[in-house]
Enzyme design. Structure first.
Site, short mmCIF file in Angstrom:
data_model
loop_
_atom_site.label_atom_id
_atom_site.label_comp_id
_atom_site.label_asym_id
_atom_site.label_seq_id
_atom_site.Cartn_x
_atom_site.Cartn_y
_atom_site.Cartn_z
N LYS A 145 0.82 -1.21 0.00
CA LYS A 145 0.00 0.00 0.00
C LYS A 145 0.86 1.26 0.00
O LYS A 145 0.47 2.28 -0.57
CB LYS A 145 -0.95 0.00 1.20
CG LYS A 145 -2.08 -1.01 1.08
CD LYS A 145 -3.20 -0.72 2.05
CE LYS A 145 -4.39 -1.64 1.79
NZ LYS A 145 -5.54 -1.32 2.66
N LYS B 43 -5.04 -12.05 -8.28
CA LYS B 43 -6.36 -12.18 -7.67
C LYS B 43 -7.31 -11.13 -8.24
O LYS B 43 -6.91 -9.99 -8.50
CB LYS B 43 -6.23 -12.00 -6.15
CG LYS B 43 -7.47 -12.34 -5.35
CD LYS B 43 -7.17 -12.27 -3.87
CE LYS B 43 -8.40 -12.59 -3.03
NZ LYS B 43 -8.12 -12.49 -1.58
N LYS C 98 -11.23 -5.46 -6.58
CA LYS C 98 -12.19 -4.38 -6.80
C LYS C 98 -11.50 -3.07 -7.16
O LYS C 98 -12.16 -2.10 -7.54
CB LYS C 98 -13.10 -4.19 -5.58
CG LYS C 98 -12.39 -3.91 -4.26
CD LYS C 98 -13.41 -3.89 -3.13
CE LYS C 98 -12.75 -3.66 -1.79
NZ LYS C 98 -13.72 -3.64 -0.68
#
Length: 334
Positions: free
Chosen positions: A115, A197, A200
């Site tokens: 992140k 993966k 969203k």
């Protein structure tokens, strides 16, 4: 334990739009767990603000997510469905646990590194101590099990370490949680890059199926799904795109990979992709219809929010008062 049942905790962030991966890998499995466990399912809006959010949009997404929990089949009478921010025990316990967590442990967290690279202009302390808040989420309800994907196991491991460290000092205070990993649909991959993966936050809209996608959009995205040049529907590591589509079809239909291979033996990828898309449409249709109905029933959703927040606060307070007494905070005068 509550009423003879072990306790289970999980939650999702109120950011982005839920994908088919979120549904098949987590939400759909949650529905089957409420008979066996006393379940706490949180909309983890506190975690969401490690990245800057538009306030009105965050409130909207949080309510939509809580509504979607119910639409997906989670009964708010059998499961405690609530906003993380409505239970102050999460942040109160998080501060205490910060004082029992080592910098070296947090430095090893891969999600912080990931992140930080994506949000280099906002590497804040909340992003660094995110795993401690997650530990507080879990330990606050004396959770026995936590449904996690493989990418979240590291966070559960630090939760266990913190609980064991605290217990070693103050006695048997926290239940040390175990992971619960679903047997099927645990990891749905991107339709455009099947070694990653489904996410969203993917910038490619064709990579993910979103829960509110209409049937035509779903079919179109599956038709564009990346496969290979082999031309055979086989469940093999060498065919990650087809393997992912088989996983999706298997989870939606209940058929095994072997049964899927037999069903499409001798058929082309076009037929298979269409069948996968149609199976997803049929699974998502009742969820979408229930969701739209619930959005119109403000009184019902408001009642669920209040009643479940009260329940969550009750159990959170029991743990928090015990912890506060153990570390030496003065007792409250009632």
């Amino acid at each position: 334990m509550i009423d003879g049942k072990k306790i289970l905790f999980s939650g999702m962030q109120a950011t982005g739009t839920l994908t088919l991966g979120n549904y098949l890998g987590a939400l759909k499995n949650w529905v089957t767990l409420s008979d066996e466990y006393e379940c706490f399912y949180s909309v983890v809006d506190l975690h969401s603000i490690t990245v800057r959010q538009d306030p009105a949009e965050l409130r909207k997404r949080a309510r939509n997510l809580l509504t979607l929990y119910i639409a997906a089949g989670l009964d708010p009478k059998k499961n405690c469905i609530y906003y993380q921010s409505h239970v102050s025990g999460h942040t109160e316990l998080s501060w205490i646990l910060n004082c029992f967590t080592y910098m070296g442990e947090l430095n090893r967290m891969t999600q912080f590194k990931d992140k930080s690279s994506k949000h280099a202009d906002n590497i804040n302390a909340g992003l660094f101590t995110y795993p401690v808040l997650m530990a507080a989420d879990i330990l606050l309800y004396q959770s026995d099990v936590v449904p996690v994907g493989k990418d979240q196991l590291q966070h559960l491991e630090i939760t266990r370490d913190i609980a064991q460290r605290f217990n070693a000092i103050y006695g048997d205070v926290f239940t040390v949680p175990e992971p619960y990993i679903g047997k099927s649909g645990a990891k749905i991959m991107s339709l455009q890059d099947p070694v990653k993966k489904m996410s969203k936050s993917d910038e490619n809209p064709n990579a993910s199926i979103y829960l509110m996608d209409d049937p035509d959009t779903i079919i179109r995205k599956f038709k564009r799904a990346v496969t290979d040049s082999e031309g055979a529907v086989r469940y093999r590591e060498e065919q990650p795109g087809i393997r992912n589509l088989i996983d999706i079809y298997s989870t939606c239909t209940g058929k095994s990979a072997e049964e899927v291979e037999k069903e499409f033996d001798g058929k082309g990828y076009g037929d298979f992709k269409l069948a996968v898309g149609e199976s997803v449409v049929s699974v998502l249709k009742p969820v979408q219809e229930c969701y739209q109905e619930l959005l119109q029933d403000k009184t019902y959703i408001d009642a669920v929010i209040k009643e479940n927040a009260d329940k969550a606060n009750y159990y959170a307070t029991k743990t928090l008062r015990k912890v506060q007494k153990k570390v030496g905070f003065p007792e409250r005068i009632r």
